[in-house]
Design a protein around this motif. Structure first.
Motif, PDB file in Angstrom:
ATOM      1  N   SER A 367      34.588  45.868  41.806  1.00  0.00           N
ATOM      2  CA  SER A 367      34.807  46.191  43.196  1.00  0.00           C
ATOM      3  C   SER A 367      36.073  46.457  43.625  1.00  0.00           C
ATOM      4  CB  SER A 367      34.055  45.086  44.214  1.00  0.00           C
ATOM      5  OG  SER A 367      34.875  43.810  43.968  1.00  0.00           O
ATOM      6  N   ASP A 368      37.246  46.333  42.970  1.00  0.00           N
ATOM      7  CA  ASP A 368      38.398  46.687  43.366  1.00  0.00           C
ATOM      8  C   ASP A 368      38.860  47.758  42.401  1.00  0.00           C
ATOM      9  OD1 ASP A 368      41.347  46.299  43.146  1.00  0.00           O
ATOM     10  OD2 ASP A 368      41.172  45.070  44.695  1.00  0.00           O
ATOM     11  N   ARG A 369      39.674  48.861  43.140  1.00  0.00           N
ATOM     12  CA  ARG A 369      39.854  50.010  42.173  1.00  0.00           C
ATOM     13  C   ARG A 369      41.235  49.745  41.590  1.00  0.00           C
ATOM     14  NH1 ARG A 369      40.561  55.424  45.624  1.00  0.00           N
ATOM     15  NH2 ARG A 369      38.270  55.077  45.719  1.00  0.00           N
ATOM     16  N   LYS A 370      41.988  48.894  42.202  1.00  0.00           N
ATOM     17  CA  LYS A 370      43.441  48.763  41.721  1.00  0.00           C
ATOM     18  C   LYS A 370      42.823  47.922  40.263  1.00  0.00           C
ATOM     19  CE  LYS A 370      47.879  46.421  41.878  1.00  0.00           C
ATOM     20  NZ  LYS A 370      48.505  45.458  42.701  1.00  0.00           N
ATOM     21  N   LEU A 371      42.227  46.921  40.185  1.00  0.00           N
ATOM     22  CA  LEU A 371      41.893  46.269  39.138  1.00  0.00           C
ATOM     23  C   LEU A 371      41.151  46.721  38.101  1.00  0.00           C
ATOM     24  CD1 LEU A 371      41.050  42.706  40.944  1.00  0.00           C
ATOM     25  CD2 LEU A 371      42.975  43.173  39.267  1.00  0.00           C
ATOM     26  N   ASN A 372      40.132  47.727  38.614  1.00  0.00           N
ATOM     27  CA  ASN A 372      39.063  48.546  37.746  1.00  0.00           C
ATOM     28  C   ASN A 372      40.271  49.554  37.018  1.00  0.00           C
ATOM     29  OD1 ASN A 372      37.291  51.250  37.456  1.00  0.00           O
ATOM     30  ND2 ASN A 372      36.389  49.335  37.247  1.00  0.00           N
ATOM     31  N   ASN A 373      41.359  49.913  37.475  1.00  0.00           N
ATOM     32  CA  ASN A 373      42.440  50.958  36.770  1.00  0.00           C
ATOM     33  C   ASN A 373      42.862  50.161  35.695  1.00  0.00           C
ATOM     34  OD1 ASN A 373      41.739  53.292  38.337  1.00  0.00           O
ATOM     35  ND2 ASN A 373      43.509  52.743  39.726  1.00  0.00           N
ATOM     36  N   LEU A 374      43.048  48.729  35.698  1.00  0.00           N
ATOM     37  CA  LEU A 374      43.687  48.068  34.613  1.00  0.00           C
ATOM     38  C   LEU A 374      42.536  47.523  33.728  1.00  0.00           C
ATOM     39  CD1 LEU A 374      45.664  45.400  36.850  1.00  0.00           C
ATOM     40  CD2 LEU A 374      46.510  47.368  35.528  1.00  0.00           C
ATOM     41  N   LEU A 375      41.339  47.236  34.234  1.00  0.00           N
ATOM     42  CA  LEU A 375      40.305  46.723  33.136  1.00  0.00           C
ATOM     43  C   LEU A 375      39.016  46.986  33.578  1.00  0.00           C
ATOM     44  CD1 LEU A 375      41.861  43.299  32.501  1.00  0.00           C
ATOM     45  CD2 LEU A 375      41.768  44.935  30.588  1.00  0.00           C
ATOM     46  N   PRO A 376      38.130  47.289  32.714  1.00  0.00           N
ATOM     47  CA  PRO A 376      36.686  47.325  33.211  1.00  0.00           C
ATOM     48  C   PRO A 376      36.023  46.357  33.478  1.00  0.00           C
ATOM     49  CG  PRO A 376      36.973  47.525  30.487  1.00  0.00           C
ATOM     50  CD  PRO A 376      38.472  47.402  31.156  1.00  0.00           C
ATOM     51  N   GLY A 377      35.089  46.210  34.288  1.00  0.00           N
ATOM     52  CA  GLY A 377      34.094  44.987  34.683  1.00  0.00           C
ATOM     53  C   GLY A 377      33.203  44.853  33.655  1.00  0.00           C
ATOM     54  N   ARG A 378      31.698  44.940  34.007  1.00  0.00           N
ATOM     55  CA  ARG A 378      30.994  44.621  33.133  1.00  0.00           C
ATOM     56  C   ARG A 378      30.496  45.967  31.772  1.00  0.00           C
ATOM     57  NH1 ARG A 378      28.288  40.502  36.077  1.00  0.00           N
ATOM     58  NH2 ARG A 378      28.958  40.481  38.483  1.00  0.00           N
ATOM     59  N   THR A 379      31.057  46.986  32.509  1.00  0.00           N
ATOM     60  CA  THR A 379      30.555  48.077  31.673  1.00  0.00           C
ATOM     61  C   THR A 379      31.343  48.596  30.532  1.00  0.00           C
ATOM     62  OG1 THR A 379      31.732  49.797  33.069  1.00  0.00           O
ATOM     63  CG2 THR A 379      29.603  49.345  33.878  1.00  0.00           C
ATOM     64  N   GLY A 380      32.370  48.029  30.577  1.00  0.00           N
ATOM     65  CA  GLY A 380      33.364  48.452  29.140  1.00  0.00           C
ATOM     66  C   GLY A 380      33.136  47.868  27.957  1.00  0.00           C
ATOM     67  N   GLN A 381      33.400  48.478  26.962  1.00  0.00           N
ATOM     68  CA  GLN A 381      32.840  48.299  25.602  1.00  0.00           C
ATOM     69  C   GLN A 381      34.145  47.579  24.740  1.00  0.00           C
ATOM     70  OE1 GLN A 381      29.667  47.944  24.458  1.00  0.00           O
ATOM     71  NE2 GLN A 381      29.507  48.807  26.556  1.00  0.00           N
ATOM     72  N   GLY A 382      35.440  47.456  25.491  1.00  0.00           N
ATOM     73  CA  GLY A 382      36.516  47.013  24.800  1.00  0.00           C
ATOM     74  C   GLY A 382      36.863  45.629  25.412  1.00  0.00           C
ATOM     75  N   PHE A 383      38.244  45.305  25.416  1.00  0.00           N
ATOM     76  CA  PHE A 383      38.779  44.200  26.007  1.00  0.00           C
ATOM     77  C   PHE A 383      38.644  44.141  27.590  1.00  0.00           C
ATOM     78  CE2 PHE A 383      42.292  42.203  28.236  1.00  0.00           C
ATOM     79  CZ  PHE A 383      42.396  41.034  27.732  1.00  0.00           C
ATOM     80  N   PRO A 384      38.170  43.205  28.317  1.00  0.00           N
ATOM     81  CA  PRO A 384      38.065  41.793  27.859  1.00  0.00           C
ATOM     82  C   PRO A 384      36.596  41.615  27.239  1.00  0.00           C
ATOM     83  CG  PRO A 384      38.276  41.799  30.164  1.00  0.00           C
ATOM     84  CD  PRO A 384      38.339  43.412  29.646  1.00  0.00           C
ATOM     85  N   ASN A 385      35.658  42.715  27.348  1.00  0.00           N
ATOM     86  CA  ASN A 385      34.406  42.269  27.083  1.00  0.00           C
ATOM     87  C   ASN A 385      33.958  42.037  25.397  1.00  0.00           C
ATOM     88  OD1 ASN A 385      33.101  42.505  29.800  1.00  0.00           O
ATOM     89  ND2 ASN A 385      33.852  44.696  29.512  1.00  0.00           N
TER      90      ASN A 385
END
Length: 431
Positions: A367-385
């Protein structure tokens, strides 16, 4: 004769009527009402809800400034939960592992401790902790990243509740980088470009270092290797194989060995001092420190750039911290409530704002653009998932060995070949 009998019966009836007449006129007791004066009425008083007071002893590994902030959070918690009393104490982060382990061995540990994630499985497998699954309230467990919860799992239970994470990043002096490698230089650098930068620093007319890094901190070394080698570094701590030999890490390590004279070994607080002087090309520092310094408009360091491109790898070391409950605690339920309060959504947002320590809930990154630019949320396949490759209780021991080898290599007390030999020898003994 008949008249006499009739007269006698009549006389008897009259006498009975005379005798019973006062009772017939008397008021019935059942119908009598005795009024109670209004001032004498009594209201029914319900018994007070008396709760048992729980007394928690909590020890956190924090610097003094952060400790003051969690004291404020704790004060708000105690005000909202008057049935819990908390004694909160601080331990120096550099001494935390040894102090926690000693108190746990002596069965004299606090109810709640704040551990680095890498320590949790060792403490759990040694019988020092209680399971912490019940401290995850509502959606908290579903919100967690695998990179943070995997090190906390043992024998089917979770033994800690993540508080935050603070991975390392690189901070570049872009002005100096372009002077040494040209205007068209693009990050991340190749190993060959790193080598050129190291040579430029040694040829500089003004004394300059090509790298500022903590010469005894294993996570700082691993973060640099991830950037220079372009590969996840957790496999370096695996038992099998010879991970330090060949690609992708032997060349970066040999670069450190050859050019260690122009590396500055500094703690995090000193690194930005060197960067501000303009005599250091790049520093390896925690994200929280970099974000705080670069957000300060008074710093006068416009040429500096934060580089977190290695966070795109499948896995990096998150440098997470988690609250755990001591096996010696008699206040398990109160401990669950306190931990839930300290790791909830608002607490994480406060910590992000005050300390720039990254939150552990996926939804923040969605939900946060700044944080999303750092790391993916639920959808990313890399770190930190993704979970780390190495998950055993001996991770701490291996990191300590890595720290010792790194310090010796940096100080010129060991060669790269000695490093490889010493690392592989005990691994072979372990099988």
């Amino acid at each position: 004769m008949a008249r006499r009998k009739s007269a006698l019966v009549f006389l008897l009836l009259c006498m009975m009527a005379v005798i019973l007449s006062p009772w017939a006129k008397a008021p019935s007791p059942a119908s009598s009402v005795v009024p109670i004066p209004e001032e004498e009425t009594h209201a029914t008083v319900e018994p007070a809800d008396i709760r048992e007071i729980s007394y928690l002893k909590i020890e956190v590994a924090m610097d003094p400034a952060e400790f003051n902030e969690i004291k404020n959070e704790n004060a708000r918690f105690v005000q909202a939960n008057p049935d819990i009393t908390v004694e909160l104490t601080r331990v120096d982060p550099g001494q935390a592992y040894s102090e926690y382990k000693q108190s746990s061995e002596m069965k004299d540990s606090m109810d709640i401790m704040l551990l680095n994630n890498e320590w949790v499985k060792e403490f759990a497998s040694s019988g020092y902790l209680l399971p912490a699954d019940a401290a995850f309230v509502g959606k908290a467990l579903a919100e967690q990243f695998d990179a943070l919860t995997a090190p906390l799992k043992w024998n089917g239970y979770l033994w800690g509740v993540p508080l935050d994470m603070d991975p390392y990043v690189l901070v570049w002096n872009m002005k100096l980088l372009r002077e040494w490698l040209g205007e068209d230089v693009v990050l991340p650098l190749t190993v060959e470009q790193w080598s050129v930068a190291a040579e430029k620093s040694e040829q500089s007319a003004v004394p300059a270092s090509w790298l500022a890094i903590d010469g005894s901190e294993p996570f700082a070394l691993l973060a640099w290797l991830e950037n220079a080698g372009g590969h996840r570094s957790d496999e370096l701590l695996e038992k099998a194989g010879k991970p330090w030999e060949g690609a992708p890490f032997e060349l970066p390590l040999s670069l450190l060995e050859r050019h260690r004279a122009s590396i500055r070994s500094v703690e995090t607080d000193e690194a930005f001092g060197l960067m501000k002087e303009g005599t250091t090309l790049v520093a390896v520092v925690p994200y929280s420190t970099a974000a705080d310094e670069l957000a300060d408009s008074r710093s006068g360091i416009d040429s500096l750039e934060l580089d977190h491109q290695s966070w795109r790898l499948p896995w990096i070391w998150p440098r997470g911290r988690s609250f755990v409950i001591s096996a010696d605690s008699d206040n398990e339920e109160a401990a669950y409530r306190w931990i839930a309060g300290m790791t909830g959504e608002q607490a994480q947002l406060d910590r992000l704002e005050q300390r720039n320590r990254l939150p552990v809930f996926r939804s923040f990154y969605d939900s946060d653009r700044k944080l999303n630019n750092l790391l993916p949320g639920r959808t990313g396949q890399g770190f930190p998932n993704q979970a780390p490759l190495i998950l055993g209780p001996d991770v701490t021991v291996r990191l300590q060995r890595l720290s010792g080898l790194w310090e010796r290599l940096f100080n010129g007390e060991a060669t790269l070949q000695q490093w490889i030999t010493e690392w592989n020898a005990p691994l072979a003994a372990d099988g």
